[in-house]
Scaffold this active site. Structure first.
Site, short mmCIF file in Angstrom:
data_model
loop_
_atom_site.label_atom_id
_atom_site.label_comp_id
_atom_site.label_asym_id
_atom_site.label_seq_id
_atom_site.Cartn_x
_atom_site.Cartn_y
_atom_site.Cartn_z
N ARG A 193 -1.29 -9.97 -21.47
CA ARG A 193 -2.29 -10.14 -20.38
C ARG A 193 -1.75 -10.93 -19.19
O ARG A 193 -2.50 -11.46 -18.39
CB ARG A 193 -3.57 -10.81 -20.90
CG ARG A 193 -4.24 -10.03 -22.01
CD ARG A 193 -5.69 -10.43 -22.19
NE ARG A 193 -6.28 -9.67 -23.27
CZ ARG A 193 -6.28 -10.07 -24.55
NH1 ARG A 193 -5.77 -11.24 -24.86
NH2 ARG A 193 -6.81 -9.32 -25.48
N LYS B 132 1.46 -5.81 -5.43
CA LYS B 132 1.06 -4.48 -5.92
C LYS B 132 2.11 -4.01 -6.91
O LYS B 132 3.31 -3.98 -6.58
CB LYS B 132 0.96 -3.47 -4.77
CG LYS B 132 -0.37 -3.46 -4.08
CD LYS B 132 -0.47 -2.27 -3.15
CE LYS B 132 -1.77 -2.26 -2.40
NZ LYS B 132 -1.84 -1.15 -1.42
N GLU C 133 9.72 1.44 6.54
CA GLU C 133 8.67 0.43 6.28
C GLU C 133 8.73 -0.69 7.33
O GLU C 133 7.72 -1.32 7.61
CB GLU C 133 8.80 -0.14 4.86
CG GLU C 133 8.68 0.90 3.74
CD GLU C 133 7.23 1.32 3.40
OE1 GLU C 133 6.32 1.08 4.21
OE2 GLU C 133 7.04 1.92 2.31
N LYS D 162 3.52 -8.90 6.61
CA LYS D 162 2.92 -8.52 5.32
C LYS D 162 2.21 -9.72 4.69
O LYS D 162 1.13 -9.58 4.12
CB LYS D 162 3.97 -7.93 4.38
CG LYS D 162 3.33 -7.50 3.06
CD LYS D 162 3.91 -6.32 2.39
CE LYS D 162 3.05 -5.92 1.19
NZ LYS D 162 3.61 -4.87 0.37
N GLU E 204 -7.00 -5.41 -1.21
CA GLU E 204 -7.25 -4.24 -0.37
C GLU E 204 -8.72 -3.83 -0.35
O GLU E 204 -9.07 -2.67 -0.61
CB GLU E 204 -6.36 -3.06 -0.80
CG GLU E 204 -6.23 -2.02 0.31
CD GLU E 204 -5.16 -0.98 0.04
OE1 GLU E 204 -4.03 -1.36 -0.31
OE2 GLU E 204 -5.48 0.21 0.20
N ARG F 258 -5.94 -4.75 4.29
CA ARG F 258 -4.65 -4.45 3.68
C ARG F 258 -4.34 -2.96 3.73
O ARG F 258 -3.16 -2.56 3.70
CB ARG F 258 -4.61 -4.96 2.23
CG ARG F 258 -3.23 -4.76 1.61
CD ARG F 258 -3.04 -5.48 0.29
NE ARG F 258 -1.72 -5.19 -0.22
CZ ARG F 258 -1.11 -5.87 -1.18
NH1 ARG F 258 -1.71 -6.90 -1.74
NH2 ARG F 258 0.10 -5.53 -1.59
N ASN G 40 -0.77 0.95 4.55
CA ASN G 40 -0.59 2.31 4.04
C ASN G 40 -0.42 3.33 5.15
O ASN G 40 -0.52 4.54 4.91
CB ASN G 40 -1.80 2.69 3.18
CG ASN G 40 -1.46 2.63 1.71
OD1 ASN G 40 -1.02 3.62 1.15
ND2 ASN G 40 -1.63 1.48 1.12
N HIS H 107 1.27 6.65 4.58
CA HIS H 107 1.43 6.82 3.13
C HIS H 107 0.55 7.93 2.55
O HIS H 107 0.88 8.46 1.49
CB HIS H 107 1.14 5.50 2.40
CG HIS H 107 2.23 4.47 2.55
ND1 HIS H 107 2.66 4.03 3.78
CD2 HIS H 107 2.98 3.80 1.63
CE1 HIS H 107 3.62 3.13 3.61
NE2 HIS H 107 3.83 2.97 2.32
N HIS I 256 2.71 10.06 0.37
CA HIS I 256 2.53 10.19 -1.08
C HIS I 256 2.33 11.65 -1.47
O HIS I 256 2.77 12.09 -2.54
CB HIS I 256 1.34 9.34 -1.55
CG HIS I 256 1.63 7.87 -1.57
ND1 HIS I 256 0.66 6.91 -1.73
CD2 HIS I 256 2.79 7.18 -1.45
CE1 HIS I 256 1.21 5.70 -1.71
NE2 HIS I 256 2.51 5.85 -1.53
N HIS J 98 11.04 7.55 -0.96
CA HIS J 98 9.73 7.05 -0.54
C HIS J 98 9.73 6.76 0.97
O HIS J 98 8.81 7.16 1.70
CB HIS J 98 9.39 5.79 -1.34
CG HIS J 98 8.12 5.13 -0.92
ND1 HIS J 98 6.88 5.67 -1.16
CD2 HIS J 98 7.89 3.97 -0.23
CE1 HIS J 98 5.94 4.88 -0.66
NE2 HIS J 98 6.54 3.84 -0.08
#
Ligand code: NAD
Ligand code: GLY
Length: 367
Positions: free
Chosen positions: A123, A145, A187, A229, A239, A243, A247, A250, A254, A267
């Site tokens: 955990r 993330k 990026e 960032k 997010e 935030r 993206n 993206h 993606h 990527h």
């Protein structure tokens, strides 16, 4: 002094520092003050470990009684459940307890998977990000993330879990292939349109130096990217709003990665092309103008990134983008540029999105 800059990240769940500098990996001070534990586990891949693993392992050995090593297979196509499982197998076999420190040495693939394992093993255990690609230094190692891919969608299974520290050693960029450097530039470029028009101007002026691996230019770009960032993540860790601007590009990107199969386009390449499409869509909706879209396409192209989208039927594009995490009730939401330095989420009609992709595919200036 190996540290060139320190950027603080302060989120509701955690505060930590990004150390940016040179000769950081072997420096004892890099590893001081981290959580104490009986053992540390270095997670990397064979390629990165061959370059930098020994330096990190011997530095860790000064602080942790036992240091073990796990090398993951290299590549985006391995950012999946079976590879994640090998991390848990290793941790259990080594008798790792809930204080064990994980250290992710590599690019975003190693970082995202190690972070996800750290988020979920017993955990939650502490971890340190040691990003060795430009992309990971300016983006993936910061902000907590963590994720693996699902065959149907990118980064679909994951958790938010902030690292204890980020160690961005600029010396590691010396061994990065040019294609990976370009992927990282995507990026960096992203931060200009979404948050800092002056930084976009700076990038435009220094793009040749960045692409050539100029140390001073890279140091500033990594620092400014991390500052932006850190500010965005500090304001909206999970997010719920702002935030999402990180993206930019993206949603299209993606779809390219999942649609072509992970690992075909890098990527950063998919994000570069995705930003061009998102800028064109911004213009189609009457937000940022056509001139801005053309300017951004020029910057992306000069960074050595593709601007022409891959051939995929429009329903395939739209189906993939409907799986995006920003979609709500089946409606795709894109990060679009309202003016240079300002971005927000917007919906767009399917036929307009399809027309934008078609136009970019047909554009003779695209490459
Ligand atoms: P990557 O981790 O696959 O690394 C790219 C290649 O470079 C790999 O082959 C790697 O072995 C090699 N490499 C790494 N460091 C090297 C070095 N110093 N010298 C030589 N070779 C080196 O790819 P990436 O671009 O770093 O990361 C992409 C991943 O990051 C994607 O999975 C993406 O989804 C993820 N990402 C996550 C976030 C986030 O916020 N968590 C943000 C952006 C991207
Ligand atoms: N790379 C997107 C984010 O960290 O939110």
């Amino acid at each position: 002094m190996p540290v060139i800059a320190t950027v603080a990240v302060a989120t509701p769940s955690h505060r930590y520092e990004i150390l940016i500098g040179k000769q950081l990996l072997a420096a004892p001070s890099t590893w001081a003050g981290l959580p104490q534990a009986a053992q540390a586990v270095l997670v990397s891949n064979p390629l990165v470990h061959a370059h930098y693993g020994a330096a990190v392992e011997s530095a860790l050995a000064a602080h942790y009684g036992r240091v073990s090593r796990l090398l993951l297979p290299d590549g985006e196509q391995h950012k999946d459940w079976p590879t994640l499982q090998t991390i848990f197998d290793h941790l259990l076999r080594q008798g790792c307890d809930r204080k064990t420190l994980l250290v992710a040495l590599g690019g975003g693939v190693v970082g995202d998977m190690t972070g996800f394992a750290a988020a979920t093993y017993m955990r939650g255990v502490p971890y340190v990000q040691v990003p060795t690609t430009l992309l990971a230094q300016v983006d993936s190692s910061v902000g907590g993330k963590t994720a693996i891919n699902h065959p149907l969608g990118k980064n679909m299974i994951g958790a938010f879990h902030q690292p204890e520290r980020v160690v961005a050693d600029l010396d590691t960029l010396a061994t990065l292939p040019p294609r990976e450097l370009s992927a990282g530039l995507a990026e960096i470029i992203k931060y200009g349109p979404i948050a800092d028009a002056a930084f976009l101007d700076w990038i435009e002026r220094h793009l040749d130096a960045l692409a050539a691996g100029d140390a001073e230019a890279l140091a500033y770009a990594v620092r400014r990217s991390c500052e932006i960032k850190a500010e965005v993540v500090g304001a909206d860790e999970r997010e719920s709003g702002r935030r999402a601007i990180l993206n930019f590009g993206h949603t299209f990107g993606h779809a390219i990665e999942a649609g072509l199969g992970y690992g075909h386009w890098l990527h950063g390449e998919a994000v570069g092309c995705g930003m061009v499409l998102a800028a064109r869509l911004s213009a189609a909706l009457g937000l940022a103008d056509e001139a801005f879209a053309a300017r951004l396409a020029g910057i992306v192209r000069r960074a050595g990134l593709p601007v022409r989208p891959p051939a995929m039927p429009a329903p395939r594009w739209l189906g993939l983008m409907r799986l995006d995490k920003k979609a709500e009730a089946g409606a795709i939401r894109f990060v679009l540029i309202e003016r240079p330095g300002t971005a927000a989420l917007h919906a767009a009609p399917d036929n307009m999105v399809a027309r934008v992709i078609e136009a970019a595919s047909a554009d003779a200036g695209s490459a």
